[in-house]
Design a protein around this motif. Sequence first.
Motif, PDB file in Angstrom:
ATOM      1  N   ILE A 165     -10.112 -12.123  -6.323  1.00  0.00           N
ATOM      2  CA  ILE A 165     -11.139 -11.381  -5.579  1.00  0.00           C
ATOM      3  C   ILE A 165     -10.993  -9.892  -5.855  1.00  0.00           C
ATOM      4  O   ILE A 165      -9.943  -9.441  -6.308  1.00  0.00           O
ATOM      5  N   GLN A 166     -12.052  -9.151  -5.555  1.00  0.00           N
ATOM      6  CA  GLN A 166     -11.951  -7.686  -5.642  1.00  0.00           C
ATOM      7  C   GLN A 166     -11.225  -7.227  -4.399  1.00  0.00           C
ATOM      8  O   GLN A 166     -11.818  -7.109  -3.325  1.00  0.00           O
ATOM      9  N   ALA A 167      -9.930  -7.015  -4.546  1.00  0.00           N
ATOM     10  CA  ALA A 167      -9.120  -6.755  -3.363  1.00  0.00           C
ATOM     11  C   ALA A 167      -8.603  -5.327  -3.344  1.00  0.00           C
ATOM     12  O   ALA A 167      -8.103  -4.814  -4.337  1.00  0.00           O
ATOM     13  N   ASN A 168      -8.760  -4.729  -2.190  1.00  0.00           N
ATOM     14  CA  ASN A 168      -8.207  -3.403  -1.955  1.00  0.00           C
ATOM     15  C   ASN A 168      -6.975  -3.633  -1.071  1.00  0.00           C
ATOM     16  O   ASN A 168      -7.103  -3.834   0.132  1.00  0.00           O
ATOM     17  N   CYS A 169      -5.798  -3.701  -1.717  1.00  0.00           N
ATOM     18  CA  CYS A 169      -4.592  -4.171  -1.006  1.00  0.00           C
ATOM     19  C   CYS A 169      -3.724  -3.040  -0.489  1.00  0.00           C
ATOM     20  O   CYS A 169      -3.564  -2.015  -1.154  1.00  0.00           O
ATOM     21  N   GLU A 170      -3.135  -3.276   0.665  1.00  0.00           N
ATOM     22  CA  GLU A 170      -2.115  -2.361   1.196  1.00  0.00           C
ATOM     23  C   GLU A 170      -0.961  -3.187   1.729  1.00  0.00           C
ATOM     24  O   GLU A 170      -1.179  -4.169   2.446  1.00  0.00           O
ATOM     25  N   LEU A 171       0.260  -2.789   1.370  1.00  0.00           N
ATOM     26  CA  LEU A 171       1.428  -3.483   1.903  1.00  0.00           C
ATOM     27  C   LEU A 171       2.167  -2.556   2.863  1.00  0.00           C
ATOM     28  O   LEU A 171       2.434  -1.401   2.526  1.00  0.00           O
ATOM     29  N   VAL A 172       2.445  -3.065   4.053  1.00  0.00           N
ATOM     30  CA  VAL A 172       3.152  -2.265   5.064  1.00  0.00           C
ATOM     31  C   VAL A 172       4.499  -2.915   5.345  1.00  0.00           C
ATOM     32  O   VAL A 172       4.577  -4.108   5.628  1.00  0.00           O
ATOM     33  N   ASN A 173       5.565  -2.115   5.249  1.00  0.00           N
ATOM     34  CA  ASN A 173       6.895  -2.576   5.667  1.00  0.00           C
ATOM     35  C   ASN A 173       7.090  -2.131   7.106  1.00  0.00           C
ATOM     36  O   ASN A 173       7.162  -0.917   7.380  1.00  0.00           O
ATOM     37  N   ILE A 174       7.185  -3.081   8.019  1.00  0.00           N
ATOM     38  CA  ILE A 174       7.333  -2.699   9.430  1.00  0.00           C
ATOM     39  C   ILE A 174       8.591  -1.836   9.617  1.00  0.00           C
ATOM     40  O   ILE A 174       8.614  -0.922  10.428  1.00  0.00           O
ATOM     41  N   SER A 175       9.629  -2.130   8.826  1.00  0.00           N
ATOM     42  CA  SER A 175      10.890  -1.398   8.994  1.00  0.00           C
ATOM     43  C   SER A 175      10.750   0.100   8.692  1.00  0.00           C
ATOM     44  O   SER A 175      11.601   0.890   9.075  1.00  0.00           O
ATOM     45  N   GLU A 176       9.678   0.491   8.004  1.00  0.00           N
ATOM     46  CA  GLU A 176       9.487   1.918   7.695  1.00  0.00           C
ATOM     47  C   GLU A 176       8.701   2.639   8.787  1.00  0.00           C
ATOM     48  O   GLU A 176       8.518   3.846   8.728  1.00  0.00           O
ATOM     49  N   LEU A 177       8.200   1.866   9.750  1.00  0.00           N
ATOM     50  CA  LEU A 177       7.352   2.477  10.774  1.00  0.00           C
ATOM     51  C   LEU A 177       8.186   3.009  11.936  1.00  0.00           C
ATOM     52  O   LEU A 177       9.293   2.546  12.195  1.00  0.00           O
ATOM     53  N   ASP A 178       7.600   3.945  12.628  1.00  0.00           N
ATOM     54  CA  ASP A 178       8.154   4.393  13.900  1.00  0.00           C
ATOM     55  C   ASP A 178       7.572   3.424  14.935  1.00  0.00           C
ATOM     56  O   ASP A 178       6.361   3.418  15.170  1.00  0.00           O
TER      57      ASP A 178
END
Length: 228
Positions: A31-44
């Motif tokens: 698919i035409q995907a606009n992807c983002e990966l989030v690592n919860i461990s990097e979040l406040d």
Amino acid sequence: MNVLLINGSPRKNGATAKILAEIEHRLTEHIQANCELVNISELDLEFCRGCSGCYRTGACFIPDNAENLSGKIARADIVVFGSPTYVSGISGQMKTFVDRGHFVIEQLLTDTYTLSVVTYENADGSSAAGILEKLCIFSGAVHCGNITARVSPGQNPLAVRRIEKKVAAAVKRLSRAALRRKKRNLVQAIIHSAVFNIGIKPFILKKPDAYTGVLEHWKKRGIGGVSV
Ligand SMILES: Cc1cc2nc3c(=O)[nH]c(=O)nc-3n(C[C@H](O)[C@H](O)[C@H](O)COP(=O)(O)O)c2cc1C
């Protein structure tokens, strides 16, 4: 399509992260995907304090990254949840975010296609996968399955043919469902209808003043027959 991949492992290059990266790569082939990966461990990210204020105001008062991630989820067409198995459940990082995300009460995953990925070493990967599956179905998603992957310490999960095949099949299923705008299957529809129409909706409509924030979210997204 907006695709959000959420890694609940504290290891940014661990087994779960490797499978999520492979899913991201394979999705872009379908698919035409606009992807983002989030690592919860990097979040406040703080723990939920159980004040229930978000039910009234529509947002948590703690000034950290939880609301930002919930917003990304609400805007995504596809969400992939990844977690290692920790003590027969999901990781603490993932659980902390799930507690903060108002998933079920706001029906945050309405019209969203979801997949969950769980890695484990010995046992109970399916217990952790069951937690994520329930979260998705109860929150209104069209849940497209779980990948459970048994991985030995230090092993690349994608070097295991069985796991690679599972990933390929799951990505095909997920992208096909999203492209064809498939509805929930019958079992998911029955479970979701019972949870929402018998459990959540009457409960909230009984005390609307305590849930004005939730009702505003429902109105904005046309959930539960509540209109703007
Ligand atoms: C605190 C902790 C608890 C764990 N509990 C389990 C468990 O209950 N069952 C299991 O099979 N593996 C368990 N494991 C192993 C991890 O689930 C496994 O190594 C996983 O693939 C790690 O994923 P990651 O590399 O993405 O962090 C545990 C690991 C840790 C650190």
